[in-house]
Design a protein around this motif. Structure first.
Motif, PDB file in Angstrom:
ATOM      1  N   ASP A  20       0.815  -1.231   0.000  1.00 37.82           N
ATOM      2  CA  ASP A  20       0.000   0.000   0.000  1.00 37.82           C
ATOM      3  C   ASP A  20       0.842   1.272   0.000  1.00 37.82           C
ATOM      4  N   TRP A  21       2.007   1.196   0.600  1.00 38.04           N
ATOM      5  CA  TRP A  21       2.742   2.426   0.891  1.00 38.04           C
ATOM      6  C   TRP A  21       3.169   3.202  -0.346  1.00 38.04           C
ATOM      7  N   ALA A  22       3.650   2.540  -1.365  1.00 41.34           N
ATOM      8  CA  ALA A  22       4.098   3.254  -2.568  1.00 41.34           C
ATOM      9  C   ALA A  22       2.939   4.023  -3.194  1.00 41.34           C
ATOM     10  N   GLU A  23       1.769   3.382  -3.300  1.00 45.61           N
ATOM     11  CA  GLU A  23       0.604   4.050  -3.880  1.00 45.61           C
ATOM     12  C   GLU A  23       0.132   5.197  -2.983  1.00 45.61           C
ATOM     13  N   PHE A  24       0.134   4.966  -1.671  1.00 39.04           N
ATOM     14  CA  PHE A  24      -0.276   6.008  -0.735  1.00 39.04           C
ATOM     15  C   PHE A  24       0.616   7.241  -0.877  1.00 39.04           C
ATOM     16  N   TRP A  65      -6.135   4.149   9.287  1.00 39.43           N
ATOM     17  CA  TRP A  65      -6.140   2.981   8.415  1.00 39.43           C
ATOM     18  C   TRP A  65      -6.000   3.372   6.947  1.00 39.43           C
ATOM     19  N   ALA A  66      -5.546   2.434   6.147  1.00 32.55           N
ATOM     20  CA  ALA A  66      -5.560   2.608   4.693  1.00 32.55           C
ATOM     21  C   ALA A  66      -7.016   2.711   4.258  1.00 32.55           C
ATOM     22  N   VAL A  67      -7.288   3.631   3.339  1.00 34.41           N
ATOM     23  CA  VAL A  67      -8.632   3.755   2.768  1.00 34.41           C
ATOM     24  C   VAL A  67      -8.552   3.284   1.319  1.00 34.41           C
ATOM     25  N   GLU A  68      -9.230   2.186   1.078  1.00 30.06           N
ATOM     26  CA  GLU A  68      -9.265   1.565  -0.239  1.00 30.06           C
ATOM     27  C   GLU A  68     -10.629   1.848  -0.869  1.00 30.06           C
ATOM     28  N   ARG A  69     -10.614   2.263  -2.109  1.00 29.32           N
ATOM     29  CA  ARG A  69     -11.866   2.502  -2.808  1.00 29.32           C
ATOM     30  C   ARG A  69     -12.437   1.161  -3.263  1.00 29.32           C
ATOM     31  N   GLY A  70     -13.699   0.919  -2.951  1.00 28.51           N
ATOM     32  CA  GLY A  70     -14.362  -0.294  -3.401  1.00 28.51           C
ATOM     33  C   GLY A  70     -14.429  -0.302  -4.925  1.00 28.51           C
ATOM     34  N   GLY A  71     -14.474  -1.456  -5.481  1.00 27.74           N
ATOM     35  CA  GLY A  71     -14.563  -1.573  -6.938  1.00 27.74           C
ATOM     36  C   GLY A  71     -13.209  -1.741  -7.575  1.00 27.74           C
ATOM     37  N   ASP A  72     -12.355  -0.705  -7.479  1.00 27.94           N
ATOM     38  CA  ASP A  72     -11.053  -0.810  -8.144  1.00 27.94           C
ATOM     39  C   ASP A  72      -9.892  -1.064  -7.177  1.00 27.94           C
ATOM     40  N   ALA A  74      -8.201   0.913  -5.332  1.00 26.58           N
ATOM     41  CA  ALA A  74      -7.176   1.962  -5.240  1.00 26.58           C
ATOM     42  C   ALA A  74      -7.069   2.493  -3.809  1.00 26.58           C
ATOM     43  N   ILE A  75      -5.847   2.760  -3.386  1.00 29.26           N
ATOM     44  CA  ILE A  75      -5.615   3.391  -2.092  1.00 29.26           C
ATOM     45  C   ILE A  75      -5.795   4.898  -2.299  1.00 29.26           C
ATOM     46  N   VAL A  76      -6.833   5.465  -1.676  1.00 28.39           N
ATOM     47  CA  VAL A  76      -7.113   6.887  -1.862  1.00 28.39           C
ATOM     48  C   VAL A  76      -6.597   7.736  -0.717  1.00 28.39           C
ATOM     49  N   ARG A  99      -6.404  11.882   5.418  1.00 29.13           N
ATOM     50  CA  ARG A  99      -5.598  12.475   4.346  1.00 29.13           C
ATOM     51  C   ARG A  99      -5.929  11.705   3.069  1.00 29.13           C
ATOM     52  N   LEU A 100      -6.436  12.424   2.083  1.00 27.00           N
ATOM     53  CA  LEU A 100      -6.786  11.786   0.820  1.00 27.00           C
ATOM     54  C   LEU A 100      -6.012  12.419  -0.319  1.00 27.00           C
ATOM     55  N   ARG A 101      -5.742  11.615  -1.323  1.00 29.32           N
ATOM     56  CA  ARG A 101      -5.059  12.148  -2.492  1.00 29.32           C
ATOM     57  C   ARG A 101      -5.993  13.137  -3.203  1.00 29.32           C
ATOM     58  N   GLU A 102      -5.401  14.036  -3.944  1.00 32.76           N
ATOM     59  CA  GLU A 102      -6.144  15.158  -4.529  1.00 32.76           C
ATOM     60  C   GLU A 102      -7.262  14.718  -5.470  1.00 32.76           C
ATOM     61  N   ASP A 103      -7.059  13.674  -6.260  1.00 26.94           N
ATOM     62  CA  ASP A 103      -8.114  13.260  -7.175  1.00 26.94           C
ATOM     63  C   ASP A 103      -9.289  12.577  -6.467  1.00 26.94           C
ATOM     64  N   ALA A 104      -9.187  12.404  -5.145  1.00 27.70           N
ATOM     65  CA  ALA A 104     -10.288  11.862  -4.346  1.00 27.70           C
ATOM     66  C   ALA A 104     -11.054  12.964  -3.608  1.00 27.70           C
ATOM     67  N   TRP A 105     -10.583  14.201  -3.703  1.00 27.81           N
ATOM     68  CA  TRP A 105     -11.256  15.317  -3.036  1.00 27.81           C
ATOM     69  C   TRP A 105     -12.591  15.607  -3.715  1.00 27.81           C
ATOM     70  N   GLY A 106     -13.543  16.093  -2.932  1.00 31.27           N
ATOM     71  CA  GLY A 106     -14.818  16.545  -3.481  1.00 31.27           C
ATOM     72  C   GLY A 106     -15.785  15.431  -3.863  1.00 31.27           C
ATOM     73  N   LYS A 107     -15.498  14.216  -3.458  1.00 32.77           N
ATOM     74  CA  LYS A 107     -16.359  13.079  -3.804  1.00 32.77           C
ATOM     75  C   LYS A 107     -17.100  12.524  -2.577  1.00 32.77           C
ATOM     76  N   GLY A 108     -16.882  13.134  -1.418  1.00 37.85           N
ATOM     77  CA  GLY A 108     -17.526  12.659  -0.195  1.00 37.85           C
ATOM     78  C   GLY A 108     -16.816  11.513   0.487  1.00 37.85           C
TER      79      GLY A 108
END
Length: 185
Positions: A20-24, A65-72, A74-76, A99-108
């Motif tokens: 997870d760490w590299a993607e995070f 905790w790591a936050v993983e997006r369901g479906g794909d 991805a560690i967000v 703490r979320l990556r920028e492309d995960a902002w604004g999605k709730g």
């Protein structure tokens, strides 16, 4: 220790895995994401942060905790609970953080993960009160705290310039078990 995993409608909050760490770090160690968190981290700071997150789990049974997006899958980012340990701050109180990556902002996603974490704080980890820390300039962060029902606790604010050298102050919001229960009745 039993592996932690908690699912929300769109996310999975779970224990960290080595992969997870590299993607995070790729998604969150950017100038935009780290703007109010002390700036982009070099390798020693990243390793120290990883070590701290893993030690919180070992010491207390919970962490950010790591936050993983369901479906794909991805560690967000991360979201979760730890014991407050910021220099100068209210030591030992249950603290929520995200703490979320920028492309995960604004999605709730942050609100969804934080609401789940607060629920876990009060139901699974027996917290009486949960605090959240930010800086005055980070409006999106304290805005989410307000949307979660947290209230400003100026009495808990403290001097610390690790995240915002200009203000030199960390501000605190909190919510009690009773406030959370009433809000979610």
């Amino acid at each position: 220790m039993v592996e932690f995993r908690h699912e929300t409608p769109r996310l999975i909050l779970r224990d960290w895995r080595d992969e997870d760490w590299a993607e995070f770090w790729k998604g969150t160690n950017t100038p935009s994401v780290m703007r109010w968190l002390g700036g982009v981290c070099d390798e020693p700071k990243r390793q120290a942060a990883q070590d701290r997150l893993l030690s919180y789990h070992t010491d207390h049974g919970h962490t950010f905790w790591a936050v993983e997006r369901g479906g794909d899958g991805a560690i967000v980012g991360f979201c979760g609970l730890k014991r407050s340990n910021q220099a100068g701050g209210p030591m030992g109180m249950m603290e929520i953080g995200w703490r979320l990556r920028e492309d995960a902002w604004g999605k709730g996603y942050a609100k969804e993960a934080a609401a789940a974490s607060l629920d876990l704080a009060f139901t699974r980890f027996a917290a009486d009160e949960v605090i959240a820390l930010t800086v005055e300039g980070n409006g999106p962060s304290w805005g989410l705290m307000i949307r979660l029902g947290m209230q400003r606790r100026e009495d808990l604010d403290f001097a610390n310039d690790e995240f915002d050298a200009e203000s030199g102050t960390i501000i605190v919001y909190s919510i009690t078990r009773d406030q959370w229960a009433k809000r979610n009745a």
